[in-house]
Scaffold this motif. Sequence first.
Motif, mmCIF file in Angstrom:
data_model
loop_
_atom_site.group_PDB
_atom_site.id
_atom_site.type_symbol
_atom_site.label_atom_id
_atom_site.label_comp_id
_atom_site.label_asym_id
_atom_site.label_seq_id
_atom_site.Cartn_x
_atom_site.Cartn_y
_atom_site.Cartn_z
ATOM 1 N N ILE A 193 8.602 -14.484 -0.044
ATOM 2 C CA ILE A 193 9.491 -14.113 1.062
ATOM 3 C C ILE A 193 8.685 -13.449 2.175
ATOM 4 C CG2 ILE A 193 11.332 -12.516 1.738
ATOM 5 C CD1 ILE A 193 12.609 -13.038 -1.026
ATOM 6 N N GLN A 194 7.808 -12.531 1.794
ATOM 7 C CA GLN A 194 6.990 -11.835 2.788
ATOM 8 C C GLN A 194 6.065 -12.810 3.517
ATOM 9 O OE1 GLN A 194 5.447 -7.871 1.314
ATOM 10 N NE2 GLN A 194 6.397 -8.582 -0.585
ATOM 11 N N GLU A 195 5.492 -13.728 2.767
ATOM 12 C CA GLU A 195 4.603 -14.718 3.378
ATOM 13 C C GLU A 195 5.361 -15.595 4.373
ATOM 14 O OE1 GLU A 195 1.759 -18.446 1.984
ATOM 15 O OE2 GLU A 195 2.298 -16.885 0.538
ATOM 16 N N GLU A 196 6.553 -16.021 3.984
ATOM 17 C CA GLU A 196 7.372 -16.845 4.882
ATOM 18 C C GLU A 196 7.700 -16.094 6.168
ATOM 19 O OE1 GLU A 196 11.955 -18.486 5.110
ATOM 20 O OE2 GLU A 196 11.050 -18.211 3.132
ATOM 21 N N LEU A 197 8.093 -14.830 6.033
ATOM 22 C CA LEU A 197 8.441 -14.035 7.210
ATOM 23 C C LEU A 197 7.244 -13.886 8.147
ATOM 24 C CD1 LEU A 197 10.613 -11.287 5.476
ATOM 25 C CD2 LEU A 197 11.428 -12.931 7.179
ATOM 26 N N ARG A 198 6.075 -13.640 7.571
ATOM 27 C CA ARG A 198 4.879 -13.468 8.395
ATOM 28 C C ARG A 198 4.495 -14.764 9.096
ATOM 29 N NH1 ARG A 198 1.997 -9.965 11.462
ATOM 30 N NH2 ARG A 198 -0.234 -9.891 10.950
ATOM 31 N N PRO B 141 8.686 -10.372 -8.548
ATOM 32 C CA PRO B 141 7.653 -9.925 -7.605
ATOM 33 C C PRO B 141 6.920 -11.082 -6.932
ATOM 34 C CG PRO B 141 7.625 -8.540 -9.547
ATOM 35 C CD PRO B 141 8.583 -9.657 -9.839
ATOM 36 N N ARG B 142 6.677 -12.161 -7.668
ATOM 37 C CA ARG B 142 6.012 -13.323 -7.068
ATOM 38 C C ARG B 142 6.896 -13.946 -5.986
ATOM 39 N NH1 ARG B 142 1.755 -16.496 -8.835
ATOM 40 N NH2 ARG B 142 1.787 -15.474 -10.889
ATOM 41 N N GLU B 143 8.189 -14.051 -6.259
ATOM 42 C CA GLU B 143 9.112 -14.598 -5.260
ATOM 43 C C GLU B 143 9.228 -13.668 -4.058
ATOM 44 O OE1 GLU B 143 12.150 -17.125 -8.146
ATOM 45 O OE2 GLU B 143 12.358 -14.939 -7.988
ATOM 46 N N LEU B 144 9.175 -12.371 -4.311
ATOM 47 C CA LEU B 144 9.210 -11.404 -3.215
ATOM 48 C C LEU B 144 7.985 -11.561 -2.315
ATOM 49 C CD1 LEU B 144 10.721 -9.032 -1.949
ATOM 50 C CD2 LEU B 144 9.539 -7.504 -3.544
ATOM 51 N N ALA B 145 6.845 -11.843 -2.911
ATOM 52 C CA ALA B 145 5.636 -12.100 -2.120
ATOM 53 C C ALA B 145 5.806 -13.349 -1.260
ATOM 54 C CB ALA B 145 4.429 -12.247 -3.046
ATOM 55 N N ILE C 264 6.306 -6.407 7.589
ATOM 56 C CA ILE C 264 7.324 -6.562 6.551
ATOM 57 C C ILE C 264 8.036 -5.227 6.411
ATOM 58 C CG2 ILE C 264 7.802 -7.065 4.135
ATOM 59 C CD1 ILE C 264 6.904 -9.487 5.801
ATOM 60 N N ASN C 265 9.337 -5.257 6.622
ATOM 61 C CA ASN C 265 10.168 -4.059 6.724
ATOM 62 C C ASN C 265 11.027 -3.951 5.463
ATOM 63 O OD1 ASN C 265 12.129 -2.159 7.425
ATOM 64 N ND2 ASN C 265 12.367 -2.920 9.512
ATOM 65 N N HIS C 266 10.651 -3.052 4.564
ATOM 66 C CA HIS C 266 11.382 -2.858 3.311
ATOM 67 C C HIS C 266 12.487 -1.834 3.544
ATOM 68 C CE1 HIS C 266 8.292 -5.089 1.099
ATOM 69 N NE2 HIS C 266 7.402 -4.421 1.807
ATOM 70 N N VAL C 267 13.749 -2.281 3.378
ATOM 71 C CA VAL C 267 14.882 -1.420 3.708
ATOM 72 C C VAL C 267 16.017 -1.718 2.739
ATOM 73 C CG1 VAL C 267 15.844 -3.004 5.467
ATOM 74 C CG2 VAL C 267 16.209 -0.529 5.701
ATOM 75 N N GLY C 268 17.196 -1.236 3.009
ATOM 76 C CA GLY C 268 18.324 -1.465 2.110
ATOM 77 C C GLY C 268 19.645 -1.188 2.802
ATOM 78 N N GLY C 269 20.574 -0.504 2.064
ATOM 79 C CA GLY C 269 20.293 0.380 0.956
ATOM 80 C C GLY C 269 19.063 1.220 1.214
#
Length: 342
Positions: free
Chosen positions: A162-167, A156-160, A174-179
């Motif tokens: 990723i979101q920070e980098e994208l922003r 979860p920390r690494e996922l945060a 932040i677009n949560h998709v998949g799958g």
Amino acid sequence: MVNEKPAKFLIVKRVESPVNPYNGLSEKELWSLHDRLVIEFKKLWEKIRGGSLKLNELSRPQYSLLDVKIVLAYRLMEECRLCERRCGVERLKGRPGVCLMSDKCVVHSYFHHIGEEAPLVPSGTIFYGGCNFKCVYCQNWDISQVYAWKGEVVSPRELALIQEELRKTGARNINHVGGDPTPHLPFIVESFKFLEINVPQLWNSNMYLSMESMKILVDLIDIWLPDLKYGNNECAWRYSKVRNYWEIVTRNIKYAYENGDMIIRHLVLPNHIECCTRKVLEWIAKNTQRVLVNVMEQYRPEHLVVKYSDRYREISRRPTRKEIMEAYRIADELGLVYKPVS
């Protein structure tokens, strides 16, 4: 999406929990606490939206409504009830559910997506592995069904991060998709604990979530991008192997619509104008009048439809121009706003 107001998850982090939710409360006690704190969240949200309160005027509590949501999300994952399959698999013990995911968050890619609807781009899109649907025509079949585990495992920390980098590199959201993101809901919710940057959260999903999952998400997601694929349960079972599709997905879309901004997607399938497209668009016109609607014409035979074309002969081609124009005609007839995003 331009920092004029705080994303909802930032407000949720300011709603104080009077007790430590990590300290052995029963699920019933957690839901009772959750529902009380949501009332406080809604009051703060309205004040901030109305301009009478600023986020920086609120202190950061030791435990917050977000912590309660995190604990509840992982409880749902113990005997999995994140989606309405309710498969009951003990995913936290490393066992894969119907979605093929177990106790790890698997990300296959993330980037600025410029192919999403115009109001959303560039969209900071994160593609998660696995899916609770088994769509025979899935265009992302590699990450959703066949190689779901072949991505990168992130915390979860690494996922945060990723979101920070994208922003920070220009993403409007932040677009949560998949799958589908639903199997990863606990990890996504926990990532907000480590995310301090202001960025709208977008849920891009088939919307087959359990009501418990919806209650956790609805105070965290700013923009909903649901698929409303089918107009009946028979087509949903034949092509995606899910039961009670219509009742579940329309329930969730309506609930999300009442609590956030939304663009509804409908993929036009060949030979399904009357059974699916018409019914879907009529439901949208009646129940979610203010949404934008993306009437999508990009269906193409993929995955099992290609492999077993005789079995799925009715959808083993692209929609004709006549079918697409009929879908647009129905949307026009119903007064739907679809042209800016279709």
